[in-house]
Design an enzyme around this catalytic site. Sequence first.
Site, short mmCIF file in Angstrom:
data_model
loop_
_atom_site.label_atom_id
_atom_site.label_comp_id
_atom_site.label_asym_id
_atom_site.label_seq_id
_atom_site.Cartn_x
_atom_site.Cartn_y
_atom_site.Cartn_z
N CYS A 87 0.83 -1.22 0.00
CA CYS A 87 0.00 0.00 0.00
C CYS A 87 0.86 1.27 0.00
CB CYS A 87 -0.94 0.00 1.20
SG CYS A 87 -1.97 -1.45 1.27
N HIS A 336 -9.21 3.66 -1.28
CA HIS A 336 -7.82 3.20 -1.14
C HIS A 336 -7.46 2.24 -2.28
CE1 HIS A 336 -4.08 1.99 0.47
NE2 HIS A 336 -4.49 1.05 1.32
N1 COA Z 1 -16.65 1.66 4.43
C1 COA Z 1 -17.95 2.02 4.24
N2 COA Z 1 -18.79 1.35 3.42
C2 COA Z 1 -18.30 0.29 2.78
C3 COA Z 1 -16.97 -0.14 2.91
C4 COA Z 1 -16.13 0.59 3.78
N3 COA Z 1 -14.87 0.23 3.97
N4 COA Z 1 -16.76 -1.22 2.13
C5 COA Z 1 -17.93 -1.47 1.51
N5 COA Z 1 -18.85 -0.56 1.89
C6 COA Z 1 -20.27 -0.50 1.51
C7 COA Z 1 -20.45 -0.59 0.01
O1 COA Z 1 -20.49 0.67 -0.58
C8 COA Z 1 -21.78 -1.29 -0.07
O2 COA Z 1 -22.81 -0.34 0.18
P1 COA Z 1 -24.22 -0.41 -0.59
O3 COA Z 1 -24.81 -1.72 -0.20
O4 COA Z 1 -24.93 0.78 -0.05
O5 COA Z 1 -23.88 -0.33 -2.03
C9 COA Z 1 -21.79 -2.25 1.12
O6 COA Z 1 -20.87 -1.67 2.05
C10 COA Z 1 -21.35 -3.66 0.77
O7 COA Z 1 -20.17 -3.55 -0.03
P2 COA Z 1 -19.28 -4.79 -0.41
O8 COA Z 1 -18.32 -4.36 -1.47
O9 COA Z 1 -20.16 -5.99 -0.70
O10 COA Z 1 -18.49 -5.04 0.95
P3 COA Z 1 -17.59 -6.26 1.27
O11 COA Z 1 -18.17 -6.98 2.43
O12 COA Z 1 -17.28 -7.05 0.05
O13 COA Z 1 -16.21 -5.55 1.75
C11 COA Z 1 -14.69 -4.98 3.48
C12 COA Z 1 -16.12 -4.87 2.97
C13 COA Z 1 -14.58 -4.24 4.79
C14 COA Z 1 -14.34 -6.46 3.70
C15 COA Z 1 -13.74 -4.38 2.41
O14 COA Z 1 -14.08 -3.03 2.20
C16 COA Z 1 -12.29 -4.47 2.83
O15 COA Z 1 -11.67 -5.53 2.71
N6 COA Z 1 -11.70 -3.39 3.32
C17 COA Z 1 -10.31 -3.36 3.77
C18 COA Z 1 -9.38 -3.16 2.60
C19 COA Z 1 -7.95 -3.34 3.02
O16 COA Z 1 -7.60 -4.18 3.82
N7 COA Z 1 -7.06 -2.55 2.43
C20 COA Z 1 -5.65 -2.59 2.70
C21 COA Z 1 -5.38 -1.97 3.99
S1 COA Z 1 -3.69 -1.98 4.45
#
Ligand code: COA
Length: 387
Positions: A87, A336
Amino acid sequence: MREVAVIGVGCTKFGEKWESSFRNLFVEAGALALEDANLSGEQIDEIFVGNMSAGRFVEQEHIGALIADYAGLATDNIPATRVEAACASGGLSFRQAYTAVASGMSDIVVAAGVEKMTDVGTEVTTDVLAAAADREWEGIAGITFPGLYAMIATEYMHRYGLTREQLAQVAVKNHDNGAKNPNAQFRKPITLDTVINSTLVADPLRLFDCSPVTDGAAAVILAPLERAREFTDTPIKVLGAGQASSTIALHDRKDICTLDATVAAGNRAFQMAGVERKDIGFVEVHDCFTIAEICAIEDLGFCKKGEAGKLTEEGQTAIGGKIPINPSGGLKACGHPVGATGVKQVYETVKQLRGDAKGRQIDTEIGMTHNVGGTGATVVCHIFGRV
Ligand code: COA
């Protein structure tokens, strides 16, 4: 070493970009940066591009050459290099470009970052991101990035008494800022309840404690300071640059609540810039999770260990506060796209210092960026100032 300035910046809108291919994301950001610097492609001497994992996200490797080709620069045979540090790939791309210009090796250099993450499902994304940790000791045991930062949050809350509300306030503040940023993935303000009642991802981190999965690209153009006014009336000078590494596995750290590479990279950037913490008007920090912002504020030296939660709760990290953090909305609300984030931080910093950050403007001469790879195995910091 020569003094270096940023002379042009470009950024795509961040989010789920079904309509754009990986290569087109770069071309869009690059074209915006060229236009901003009043440059044509033929004037570019060298390109660096930050990218974490195009091989797994879009099954494309050899990104340096691809980017040069689709930017229309392959016929000029200019050097184009991919830079990877998870990242922190974007921040490192900027550092490589800075070094190329400062050393006199090249004059007009592009530092870009690009990632297209949404073409695969969440399970694959989670596994790709987990490769930024130690595969043999962490990934193989099933630990994910939300899981790793959840361990930091658990230990931190236990040790320093950080409350659930203080942690949630990081997300509330960053969504407030993101609402004012036209490039942000999430542009809706949220409340403490939104965060605290959102789905549990890795206890104690909930959905709104996490940065999202994002497509996007950013590009900035650097030149020797002495030539900068050929291209722009508002060059932004690079005052300081610091990079540091630490153990790749979280369990090998002396203290999991302190990212020692942040401490080292921050100190190096401050030492080179010759400025103090009180001179900094804002910082774009790497808030991949809410707890990461809390640690960054402390590890960069803006308050003592254990105090960032209170600082956040009091509104001191909001725009208008004592030390505004993440006026762009940060990784949390802006999104991100892992390889692009570090360059987007520079984009936001330049916009702020030029006075072009409409709706979220901070009146200051100096800003800072902080980009993290993994749980802090690579950290890159830069300090920028008006000329
Ligand atoms: N914050 C707020 N809303 C979020 C979100 C977040 N981080 N991630 C997804 N959403 C919302 C989407 O917009 C969607 O909303 P909607 O239903 O109104 O359209 C809903 O949540 C579901 O989205 P989806 O893509 O199906 O979520 P997911 O369960 O597949 O993924 C996480 C959620 C948290 C697992 C994913 O965002 C993630 O892995 N984040 C961390 C990324 C990471 O680790 N990056 C590197 C860091 S070093």
